[in-house]
Design a protein around this motif. Sequence first.
Motif, mmCIF file in Angstrom:
data_model
loop_
_atom_site.group_PDB
_atom_site.id
_atom_site.type_symbol
_atom_site.label_atom_id
_atom_site.label_comp_id
_atom_site.label_asym_id
_atom_site.label_seq_id
_atom_site.Cartn_x
_atom_site.Cartn_y
_atom_site.Cartn_z
ATOM 1 N N GLN A 1 0.836 -1.217 0.000
ATOM 2 C CA GLN A 1 0.000 0.000 0.000
ATOM 3 C C GLN A 1 0.864 1.257 0.000
ATOM 4 O O GLN A 1 0.492 2.276 -0.592
ATOM 5 C CB GLN A 1 -0.944 0.010 1.221
ATOM 6 C CG GLN A 1 -2.035 -1.031 1.180
ATOM 7 C CD GLN A 1 -3.155 -0.691 0.206
ATOM 8 O OE1 GLN A 1 -3.019 0.190 -0.638
ATOM 9 N NE2 GLN A 1 -4.255 -1.421 0.301
ATOM 10 N N GLU A 2 2.013 1.186 0.674
ATOM 11 C CA GLU A 2 2.943 2.335 0.667
ATOM 12 C C GLU A 2 3.427 2.615 -0.758
ATOM 13 O O GLU A 2 3.486 3.766 -1.198
ATOM 14 C CB GLU A 2 4.158 2.026 1.569
ATOM 15 C CG GLU A 2 3.853 1.961 3.056
ATOM 16 C CD GLU A 2 3.436 3.306 3.616
ATOM 17 O OE1 GLU A 2 4.004 4.333 3.191
ATOM 18 O OE2 GLU A 2 2.517 3.329 4.456
ATOM 19 N N VAL B 1 1.865 1.738 -3.537
ATOM 20 C CA VAL B 1 0.711 2.209 -4.322
ATOM 21 C C VAL B 1 0.483 3.700 -4.097
ATOM 22 O O VAL B 1 0.188 4.449 -5.029
ATOM 23 C CB VAL B 1 -0.550 1.386 -3.960
ATOM 24 C CG1 VAL B 1 -1.807 2.011 -4.542
ATOM 25 C CG2 VAL B 1 -0.398 -0.053 -4.425
ATOM 26 N N ARG B 2 0.614 4.139 -2.815
ATOM 27 C CA ARG B 2 0.413 5.559 -2.513
ATOM 28 C C ARG B 2 1.455 6.439 -3.206
ATOM 29 O O ARG B 2 1.183 7.576 -3.565
ATOM 30 C CB ARG B 2 0.457 5.786 -1.000
ATOM 31 C CG ARG B 2 -0.895 5.563 -0.327
ATOM 32 C CD ARG B 2 -0.896 6.063 1.096
ATOM 33 N NE ARG B 2 -0.202 5.162 1.981
ATOM 34 C CZ ARG B 2 -0.778 4.122 2.611
ATOM 35 N NH1 ARG B 2 -2.061 3.874 2.429
ATOM 36 N NH2 ARG B 2 -0.085 3.339 3.398
ATOM 37 N N LEU B 3 2.657 5.885 -3.403
ATOM 38 C CA LEU B 3 3.737 6.679 -4.009
ATOM 39 C C LEU B 3 3.669 6.689 -5.529
ATOM 40 O O LEU B 3 3.791 7.735 -6.164
ATOM 41 C CB LEU B 3 5.097 6.128 -3.554
ATOM 42 C CG LEU B 3 5.494 6.410 -2.098
ATOM 43 C CD1 LEU B 3 6.726 5.611 -1.717
ATOM 44 C CD2 LEU B 3 5.759 7.890 -1.888
#
Length: 587
Positions: free
Chosen positions: A472-473, A475-477
């Motif tokens: 998820q980290e 994906v957020r970036l």
Amino acid sequence: MEKHGIITKVSGPLIVASGMESVQVYDVVRVSNKRLIGEVLELRGDLASIQVYEETAGIGPGEPVFFTNEPLSVELGPGLMESIFDGIERPLDKIYLEHGSYIPLGVDVPRLDRNRIWKFTPTKKVGDQVVGGSVIGTVIETESVLHKIMIPPHVSGTIKSIKEGSFTITEVVAEVENTDGDIIEVKMLQTWPVRKKRPFKKKIAPTEPMVTGQRVIDTLFPISIGGIAAIPGPFGSGKTVVQHQLAKWADADIIVYIGCGERGNEMTDVLMEFPELKDPKTGNSLMKRTVLIANTSNMPVAAREASIYTGITIAEYYRDMGYKVAIMADSTSRWAEALREMSSRLEEMPGEEGYPAYLGSRISEFYERAGYVECLGDEDKRGAITAIGAVSPPGGDTSEPVSQATLRIVKVFWGLSASLAYKRHFPAIDWLKSYSLYSDQMTEYFDTKVDKNWSKQVKEVMTLLQEEASLQEIVRLVGLDALGPNDRLKLLAAQMVREDYLHQNAFHAVDTYSSLNKQNKLLSLILSFYHQGLEAVAENKNFKDIEKLAVREQIGRFKYTEENAVNEAYKKIQNDMISGYQNLAKE
């Protein structure tokens, strides 16, 4: 003439009185001519500091303090079940009938009904040897609870007489001659000081889980029978609902629910819901095996401490009969705040954040009274108290002293997350922060009694959830499209675990409780979908086709399947999944 001291100072719930040299710490006293109940906290010469368990407005210096020369005790016997007491075991329903909606100051009603007749059936006969804890007879207390009448812990000898018939709790049902030749009368009523642990033979190491029917708890963070757990979380994250669910569905014979300083409407919910709920074990009302202790936020602050001890003493009494007891304390933070208030009024040296320096030892004293034990008596009795305490840290900050003192003692931490609660994911137990130190001991039980692959599946699910947090980290970036099909599938599987497995609707007739068999089948379906998906990706199948498989929706609805239809539904979904992936392979 009755002995008494004289009030010299009044400071809210704390009163200082002189002429008190003949009392002891933790003795109960009656304050003023209104006869308010108080307990001696501290002695300095002839001065006593007394915490009063009722409103002290209108009381001033010069009024008397009457001695009872007895510690704060509870009455134990038939009539506890289905009752609602305040923090010092006064029956609120009886007070309401006699005095109306408001509790009058100094009201003194019997804790247990002295006039009610109980049918006593002896299980011992004249000439039998008995020891403390021996069961000498039984009483049908409710349709769900067989109340065992026991010899008091420190009495032993030979039964000289025993009666069968209908009696009140204050009538003598048996006589025991001890080794000194003294005759001791045994009644159905016992009293016990709340601050003193009831004795037992020995503690037993936990090996079995207390099945709760809550998937996130039973699968990822199990609690053992006789275990201790804490539920910390901010306001609105669902602490009370989790405790209500555990009280309703946990594998326990007796429930003791303590509303300690929380809002009155929460206790009202319990009072309204429990009589209507059908007990899955007996088919009777759940209230038939429940004791409620209410000391809510609008009731005396000082009595919060007493309510915790009253609850655990009642739990120990039923444990000594050989029952599994679950005790819910909601919430220990309010109790700690009451300790802080009394400590500041006593002008003690404050500890961290103003809490008393002995906060940790008081909390541990409470939790240490839980456990799985071999009970006193000449029978082979094993009983357990499983203690579950809610903690309400301000703003959900578990670094504050009450949470930290609790975490040093408990073995299970169900940390509630505000962000999950805001997403309407309940129970909002954060799987990345929570833990259970009982998991290793429970592995053998789950692998032999439920499924040989249980622990393997649980490890894989935990790995999936942890890897999802890392992905998820990314994906957020850089966005979802930057991930390969394997990682996309991993995110999809983790999403299914979160939404279809860990999310559970407490207000849905079917989803509110999930048996271990159903939990195992649902987990197996999600992981089977993931494993077959990995094989399809390895054969260069399009991830979007896997994502659109109709069987995904079937897995999501599986948790709403009735318990008696679980095995059939499982087989059907497995077959549909195999054919769905086979159709993908043909394309």
